[in-house]
Scaffold this active site. Structure first.
Site: not given
Ligand code: DGJ
Length: 736
Positions: A480, A550
């Site tokens: 990430d 997200d």
């Molecule tokens: C952003 C990601 O897109 C989410 O899926 C998740 O992993 C969060 N970060 C965790 O902080």
């Protein structure tokens, strides 16, 4: 596939589908002639060069005494600044005397089989030399004793040319690159429109079209990531073109940092397109014998609509960009705990989620953010890559073992590029974060960016991550990256070289990704950046899939996945079924519709399956069974966009996949809002064999048999899909 060189120094790259032609002009500059559908080869294409017969009014002429030979009016390949072309140049080189005027002229060429790699940068590749041919053109500025090398590759089975550029300083003086783009092309106007993929967090890669007038339009990122605001992709769309017909020329930069893509229409209706590292806040010092390599661009041509362009990108990336063991493998069905628990979990809770998931047929459990350091919310812990023993008494090691014992593979989340000011790492190494001297660095999501351009930072991360990967049973990593860059200043660069910091950061990210993905080839890596903030070919070179957004709302995902599919393969798009009301939109959709959208991607779940009803559990079981039976087709079939969420008032959306043999297809149809007293819905199903007989597996058209031509050109009609909001159906079509 061939590269012809005419006596008058015209270069013609040709395969069964496309031609790309340019030539050395009388001035020694390179003139662009043609990029489009394949042309027969001939010995002289100079008719394509638009040199004026008479003097061009008030325009500098490049060759003394030759009226009409003005760079400002000629289509070019890699234009310079300072000798008569007033449009955006491909490069600007500052010299010690303060001048930016350069004269890089043709000096030599080289043709060879295969496709070279780009040092330290992601790039497309071939598995044997017969799959591509490459032309290298060297331009030389003899005053500076410096070369620019332009590399062009053409591939056997694709409507694709890849290009990149490199500059070498052989001279005594230091040169400073203020701009060095990857490519340039000047085309004849054809009533093109600009098509690009724009958006924001949670609304990534919406298809946007803009008319092109006599002006300059640019898409860019200054965020340090390729960004969800503007993907590093643009296309010229011919007049009247749509998914199934008309001309498109696509340009996609293989890069994950700051970029620019520009379209400029001039006073003679020429259209200049160029793309590369964003010159904003960029400069690069080139000392004697040093070189600078710009990222690659993938150019694609279609004269049969946007679907054909996308299908070319998909299969080219699948074969010639994505690497490693997972390249052609179907992806495991995963369950991720992020939306199920956020930071609030312990081992018991995780095992409960995993146990239920296993029961329903899931194959991989992914532990997301919150398992390390003092990470109980997003204010702390990033950088402290060791297990939080309060949550996981036997650490990641113990948990991975227990998950394996349940019969599931285990995956883990990292955010390597970041540091929380509240962390052990920050206490010891505050200077590792990007920040400018004597100023407080700007926080985003309570975190700072580690300077990945530093070797010590990369060594630390490599050591910590590889230790966990070696000691635990891990088969998947989610990498990430949750903030954009600010305070771009690196403690390891001279003051005069700070313009290099953002690009050196990206080179550092690539280096670390390369090291880890090479050392752990069995692990499936998925990149992520606050959702889809870095969904680009650069990332796909290292990691075969990316978390698309997200935003897990099925209806929003229709737009996001539809737009993403313009360039990126279906197998590369992370797509999960999450809980309702949806956490991003509060919309309630059925578990059926959520899966019917997520099936077209790297499929998984992101909720606590213990909290759904028993009917929904049965439905999930059915979904998993269906996906397992069809995932090869869903992830690697030929994808067609049929009805766009961006065009039909968002009432109905559809798309499909067809296998290579055209013996099986799956269609996804989505009715966003219900319509009273609806007309019959028709859907035409593309890509089948017109003369084969097919049977439809669908509740409305039970067992009916159709010829492929009827399905493709007349279509089939449905009744039930029209009633109720957010309805959807999946239709399976099989050859008899
Ligand atoms: C952003 C990601 O897109 C989410 O899926 C998740 O992993 C969060 N970060 C965790 O902080």
């Amino acid at each position: 596939m061939n590269i012809y060189i005419n006596n008058n120094l015209e270069f013609h790259l040709q395969n069964d589908k496309i031609s790309y032609i340019f030539k050395v002009l009388a001035s020694g500059d390179l003139g662009h002639l043609y990029f489009g559908k394949r042309l027969n080869h001939k010995e002289d294409f100079s008719n394509m060069l638009q040199v004026f017969q008479n003097q061009v009014p008030y325009t500098p002429e490049q060759i003394d005494g030759v009226a009409g030979f003005a760079l400002d009016s000629l289509k070019q390949e890699f234009p310079s600044f300072g000798s008569g072309d007033y449009k955006e140049p491909a490069y600007v080189v500052l010299q010690e005397n303060g001048s930016r005027v350069t004269n890089y002229k043709f000096s030599k060429y080289k043709v060879y089989s295969g496709k070279p790699s780009l040092e330290n940068l992601p790039h497309t590749h071939v598995s044997n030399e017969n799959q591509a041919k490459t032309l290298e053109i060297t331009l030389t500025d003899s005053t500076l004793n410096s070369d620019i090398i332009l590399t062009y590759s053409i591939y056997k089975d694709f409507s694709i040319i890849t290009r990149s550029s490199k500059i070498v300083n052989h001279g005594e003086e230091n040169l400073t690159l203020e701009r060095f783009l990857s490519f340039n092309i000047d085309l004849v106007q054809n009533n093109y429109e600009l098509l690009n993929l724009s958006g924001a967090w949670g609304r990534e890669r919406n298809i946007t079209t803009t008319p092109i007038n006599q002006n300059k339009v640019s898409i860019d990122s200054k965020r340090g990531a390729s960004s969800s605001n503007n993907n590093p992709f643009l296309a010229l769309k011919g007049k009247g073109a749509n998914e199934f017909q008309g001309e498109y020329l696509g340009f996609n930069l293989v890069y994950s940092g700051n970029f620019i893509g520009q379209i400029e229409k001039d006073h003679y209706d020429h259209i200049r397109v160029n793309m590369g590292i964003n010159p904003f806040n960029f400069s690069w010092l080139l000392k004697k014998n040093e070189s600078f390599q710009a990222p690659e661009v993938v150019m694609c041509y279609s004269n049969s609509g946007l679907n054909t362009l996308s299908q070319n990108y998909h299969s080219f990336y699948q074969n010639h960009l994505i690497r490693g063991e997972w390249k052609n493998k179907v992806r495991p069905i995963l369950i991720n705990n992020w939306e199920a628990t956020y930071f609030n979990f312990n081992e018991e809770k995780i095992l409960q989620i995993a146990t239920k998931a296993k029961e329903l047929g899931v194959e991989l459990f992914v532990l997301d953010d919150g398992w390390f350091g003092e990470r109980n919310n997003d204010t702390s812990g990033l950088g402290d890559w060791w297990s939080n023993l309060q949550k996981l008494p036997e650490g990641v090691e113990g948990l991975s073992r227990k998950i394996n014992q349940l019969g599931l593979d285990f995956g883990l989340w990292f955010e390597p590029e970041m540091i929380s000011p509240q962390s052990d790492l920050y206490k010891k190494n505050p200077h590792w974060a990007l920040s400018t001297p004597n100023r407080k660095a700007t926080l985003s999501r309570n975190q700072l960016t580690l300077d990945l351009g530093r070797e010590d930072v990369r060594e630390y991360l490599y050591e910590k991550i590889s230790k966990i990967l070696k000691n635990s049973k891990i088969s998947y990593i989610k990498w990430d990256m949750n903030r954009n860059m600010t305070d771009v200043w690196s403690g390891v660069l001279e003051n005069s070289c700070q313009g290099e910091a953002a690009h050196r950061y990206i080179l550092g990210v690539y280096k670390l990704m390369d090291q880890l993905t090479t050392e752990f080839p069995h692990i499936l890596f998925e990149s992520c950046a606050g959702g889809g903030n870095r969904f680009d070919p650069g990332m796909l070179y290292y990691m075969p899939q990316t978390w698309t957004s997200d935003n897990t709302d099925a209806i929003e995902r229709l737009k996001i996945q539809y737009g993403t599919s313009v360039v990126y393969p279906i197998s590369s798009m992370g797509a999960h079924v999450s809980a309702v009301p949806n956490h991003q939109t509060e919309r309630v959709t059925s578990i059926k519709t959520r899966a019917n959208v997520a099936f077209f991607g790297a499929f998984g779940y992101e909720l606590d399956l213990n909290k759904i009803t028993s009917e929904e559990s049965l439905e999930v079981k059915k979904q998993i069974k269906f996906f397992k039976e069809n995932r090869e087709l869903l992830q690697f079939g030929t994808f067609y966009r049929i009805e766009s969420p961006f065009e039909n008032e968002f009432q109905k959306v559809s798309w499909s996949v067809v296998n290579k043999e055209k013996s099986e297809a799956i269609v996804g149809v989505y009715r966003v809002l219900s319509v009273p007293n609806p007309a019959f819905d028709f859907i035409k199903i593309p890509g089948l064999n017109p003369n084969s007989k097919y049977i439809i597996e669908d509740e409305d058209v039970l067992g009916e048999v159709f010829y492929g031509d009827e399905l493709m050109y007349s279509g089939i009609k449905f009744k039930k899909i029209s009633f109720g909001d957010f309805r959807s159906k999946i239709i399976k079509i099989k050859k008899l």
